[in-house]
Design a protein around this motif. Structure first.
Motif, mmCIF file in Angstrom:
data_model
loop_
_atom_site.group_PDB
_atom_site.id
_atom_site.type_symbol
_atom_site.label_atom_id
_atom_site.label_comp_id
_atom_site.label_asym_id
_atom_site.label_seq_id
_atom_site.Cartn_x
_atom_site.Cartn_y
_atom_site.Cartn_z
ATOM 1 N N ILE A 244 0.829 -1.208 0.000
ATOM 2 C CA ILE A 244 0.000 0.000 0.000
ATOM 3 C C ILE A 244 0.867 1.263 0.000
ATOM 4 O O ILE A 244 0.537 2.261 -0.631
ATOM 5 C CB ILE A 244 -0.996 0.016 1.177
ATOM 6 C CG1 ILE A 244 -1.987 1.177 0.989
ATOM 7 C CG2 ILE A 244 -0.294 0.115 2.529
ATOM 8 C CD1 ILE A 244 -3.171 1.127 1.923
ATOM 9 N N SER A 246 3.577 1.719 -1.524
ATOM 10 C CA SER A 246 4.076 1.965 -2.886
ATOM 11 C C SER A 246 3.068 2.732 -3.728
ATOM 12 O O SER A 246 3.425 3.293 -4.768
ATOM 13 C CB SER A 246 4.415 0.634 -3.555
ATOM 14 O OG SER A 246 3.250 -0.152 -3.740
ATOM 15 N N THR A 247 1.813 2.766 -3.277
ATOM 16 C CA THR A 247 0.779 3.496 -4.028
ATOM 17 C C THR A 247 0.554 4.905 -3.492
ATOM 18 O O THR A 247 -0.237 5.662 -4.065
ATOM 19 C CB THR A 247 -0.558 2.736 -3.963
ATOM 20 O OG1 THR A 247 -1.088 2.782 -2.614
ATOM 21 C CG2 THR A 247 -0.387 1.278 -4.375
ATOM 22 N N ASP A 249 1.532 8.706 -2.725
ATOM 23 C CA ASP A 249 2.381 9.738 -3.324
ATOM 24 C C ASP A 249 2.973 10.610 -2.221
ATOM 25 O O ASP A 249 2.259 11.381 -1.569
ATOM 26 C CB ASP A 249 1.548 10.589 -4.293
ATOM 27 C CG ASP A 249 2.403 11.590 -5.071
ATOM 28 O OD1 ASP A 249 3.639 11.476 -5.000
ATOM 29 O OD2 ASP A 249 1.823 12.474 -5.718
ATOM 30 N N GLN A 259 -2.347 13.467 -2.989
ATOM 31 C CA GLN A 259 -2.573 12.289 -2.151
ATOM 32 C C GLN A 259 -3.547 12.610 -1.030
ATOM 33 O O GLN A 259 -4.424 11.792 -0.700
ATOM 34 C CB GLN A 259 -1.254 11.789 -1.571
ATOM 35 C CG GLN A 259 -1.391 10.509 -0.755
ATOM 36 C CD GLN A 259 -1.932 9.360 -1.570
ATOM 37 O OE1 GLN A 259 -1.325 8.946 -2.551
ATOM 38 N NE2 GLN A 259 -3.091 8.852 -1.178
ATOM 39 N N LYS A 262 -6.914 12.475 -2.411
ATOM 40 C CA LYS A 262 -7.350 11.090 -2.601
ATOM 41 C C LYS A 262 -7.848 10.498 -1.293
ATOM 42 O O LYS A 262 -8.850 9.787 -1.252
ATOM 43 C CB LYS A 262 -6.193 10.249 -3.155
ATOM 44 C CG LYS A 262 -5.871 10.480 -4.607
ATOM 45 C CD LYS A 262 -4.719 9.579 -5.043
ATOM 46 C CE LYS A 262 -4.301 9.852 -6.475
ATOM 47 N NZ LYS A 262 -3.145 9.013 -6.882
ATOM 48 N N LEU A 269 -9.588 3.685 0.613
ATOM 49 C CA LEU A 269 -8.134 3.775 0.536
ATOM 50 C C LEU A 269 -7.562 4.320 1.840
ATOM 51 O O LEU A 269 -6.589 3.773 2.386
ATOM 52 C CB LEU A 269 -7.732 4.679 -0.627
ATOM 53 C CG LEU A 269 -6.244 5.083 -0.695
ATOM 54 C CD1 LEU A 269 -5.379 3.867 -0.955
ATOM 55 C CD2 LEU A 269 -6.036 6.158 -1.762
#
Length: 561
Positions: A244, A246-247, A249, A259, A262, A269
């Motif tokens: 997670i 790695s996803t 920002d 981010q 998001k 998420l």
């Protein structure tokens, strides 16, 4: 009819009736703020006031504002479960941002209605006959003292906000600027000055790299080695959290604005990220199990990391890299600290201080180090001793905990101090991760006890001496299994090199949460407001059959225990 039956009168109230109680909480830091909300959501027929000595809420995050001050717990763990914050700007939040979070939730939840700021409890004494705490409260604006009372006294004054000066001869003779890290002057200008920083605990480790680029000379006094660990973000990225992370920002430990957006828009998420970080925090306990493979690996890894960061400087390595186990002192992610020690304007001194003179600091060698300012990053009074007379059943807790080691029942309750509960008391899990999650669990535990007292005619409740004695015996038998009991000077042991661990729970963070799920009533003694403990059964009716109640609740969830 027996004499005892003829003297007993039925209470003309249905089962489940709750008596009115007044609750006073000391402190409007994180624990106090959470307690307001927990009481509102879980209790009825009560009144609650919080006395806060500062002019604003926030506790330690209001008081600590030194350069570089930030939390060493990941931001998304350092939040209340009931107040998620997708807007954290970095993985480890600065003090100012945490303070803003606490102030914002106070406003949004309208918690301020229960708080009196600039008010300090200066005395509390238990009245056995009335079953109340008689209080004296000082208004710090008018400097007047008034009387108050409560049925339950909750101490949320905290452990890491009663700062203390170092015991150094001549400290007050210094004619330059004398500063404690926990009482940082708003307008202190350190740029271009010769500045001494005494102490290499978490505060000193944060202050040094924050001020080093701007001072003329920084003289850093180091008394003990300490474990300085890689940024937790790095270790998480190498473990189970990697998929997670790695996803996400990020620039360094900063979340990008996109981010953050998001997180705000995609709760799934955000929730997955929060739980991943929290789960990883909950897996750290094996590191402190003495002699374990994980402890050995951590020792080798962190030693190598520190030597690398110190550029293999033998003098600094000898001064800073510990020989004691990892976790004996609190682990600190000292971002920028070790590189700062190699800067040209920094001098690290390991020689002991003999005294402070008007113009500077005299070393044991006789050298006088002249400085313009002295910053004491020397920590807090962690003796757990109350800051005011707290008199229970003819005993002052100040005297008890001055004369003997502080002990408590599950860190929150004390024999002969009825209806008194403290947050983060002796052997709480204060070194186990986010205290915000910890205080949520403690608040629920305390509320369950208050509910029992309200609905079962209990005037006073306190743990038995035998229960606390057994609990403490377990603690003392368990602690040698951990690195916390290692030979190092630590506030976990009230600043002592060796000795009982008084500040940490004998187990993991999850272990503590699990322990608090059930109130062990058998460990407590009770004083009832009637001669008959079953008087609360009342007039034969139940509140569950009153108008508007669900009298068939047992059909809704037949499998629930």
């Amino acid at each position: 009819m027996s004499p005892s039956t003829s003297a007993y009168a039925i209470r003309e109230e249905p089962l489940g009736s709750v008596r009115h109680v007044r609750v006073v909480t000391i402190g409007a830091g994180a624990s106090g703020l959470n307690m307001i909300r927990t009481l509102r959501n879980r209790l009825t027929n009560f009144e609650h006031v919080v006395y806060e000595k500062n002019p604003k809420v926030g506790g330690t995050w209001y008081e600590n504002r030194y350069p570089g001050c930030k939390c060493d717990i990941p931001s998304h763990s350092y939040q209340f479960s009931w107040k998620p914050n997708p807007s954290w700007t970095s993985f480890f939040s600065p003090a100012e941002e945490i303070q803003q979070y606490l102030c914002r939730l106070c406003d949004e939840e309208k918690l301020d209605k229960s708080i009196l700021t600039s008010h300090k409890v200066v005395r509390a004494e238990w009245d056995e006959e009335q079953g109340i705490w008689k209080l004296q409260v000082q208004n710090l604006v008018t400097n007047t003292i008034f009387d108050d009372y409560c049925h339950f006294l909750l101490d949320a004054s905290g452990i890491l906000n009663n700062w203390k000066w170092p015991d150094i001869e001549g400290l007050r003779s210094f004619t330059g600027e004398l500063i404690h890290s926990a009482d940082w002057p708003k307008h202190f200008e350190y740029a271009g000055k010769r500045v001494a920083v005494i102490g290499n605990g978490s505060s000193g480790i944060q202050i040094v790299p924050a001020i080093q680029p701007d001072v003329k000379q920084l003289v850093h006094f180091v008394r003990s080695p300490t474990w300085i660990v890689p940024l937790q973000l790095q270790t998480l990225a190498a473990g189970n959290a990697a998929p997670i992370l790695s996803t996400i920002d990020m620039d360094g430990d900063k979340f990008s604005s996109s981010q953050i957006e998001k997180f705000k828009k995609d709760f799934s998420l955000y929730d997955r990220f929060v739980k991943t970080v929290e789960k990883e925090s909950n897996t750290s306990f094996p590191i402190v199990i003495a002699g374990s493979d994980r402890a050995s690996r951590a020792f080798a890894m962190i030693t190598a990391y520190m030597k690398s960061e110190l550029q293999n400087d033998k003098r600094l390595i000898d001064a800073l890299v510990p020989k004691f186990p990892v976790g004996c002192r609190r682990l600190t992610p000292g971002v920028g600290y070790m590189p700062a020690l190699k800067a040209g304007n920094v001098r690290v001194i390991t020689d002991s201080i003999t005294r402070v003179l008007p113009q500077g600091i005299q070393l044991k060698s006789g050298e006088v180090v002249k400085v313009d300012a002295i910053i004491c990053a020397t920590g807090f009074d962690v003796s757990f001793c109350p800051r005011f007379p707290l008199i229970g059943r003819n005993r002052n807790l100040q005297d008890i905990w001055t004369q003997q080691l502080p002990t408590a029942y599950m860190s929150c309750a004390i024999p002969d101090f009825p209806n008194y509960f403290t947050f983060l008391g002796p052997n709480a899990p204060i070194g186990h991760g986010s205290v915000l999650s910890i205080t949520e669990h403690m608040a629920k535990y305390i509320v369950r006890i208050i509910q029992k007292c309200q609905s079962e005619g209990i005037k006073a409740v306190s743990p038995t001496n035998s229960a606390v004695r057994d609990f403490n015996t377990h603690i003392n038998a368990f602690m040698p299994r951990t690195s916390w009991a290692g030979s190092c000077r630590s506030w976990f042991k009230n600043g002592k090199m060796d000795g009982p661990v008084t500040a940490l729970h004998p187990g993991s963070r999850v272990h503590w949460f699990h322990m608090l799920e059930r109130f062990r009533g058998e460990d407590f003694e009770y004083v009832y407001d009637s001669t008959n403990r079953f008087a609360y059964l009342g007039n034969g009716f139940s509140m569950r059959e009153m108008a508007g109640a669900n009298s068939t609740w047992y059909l809704d969830r037949p499998n629930k225990l």
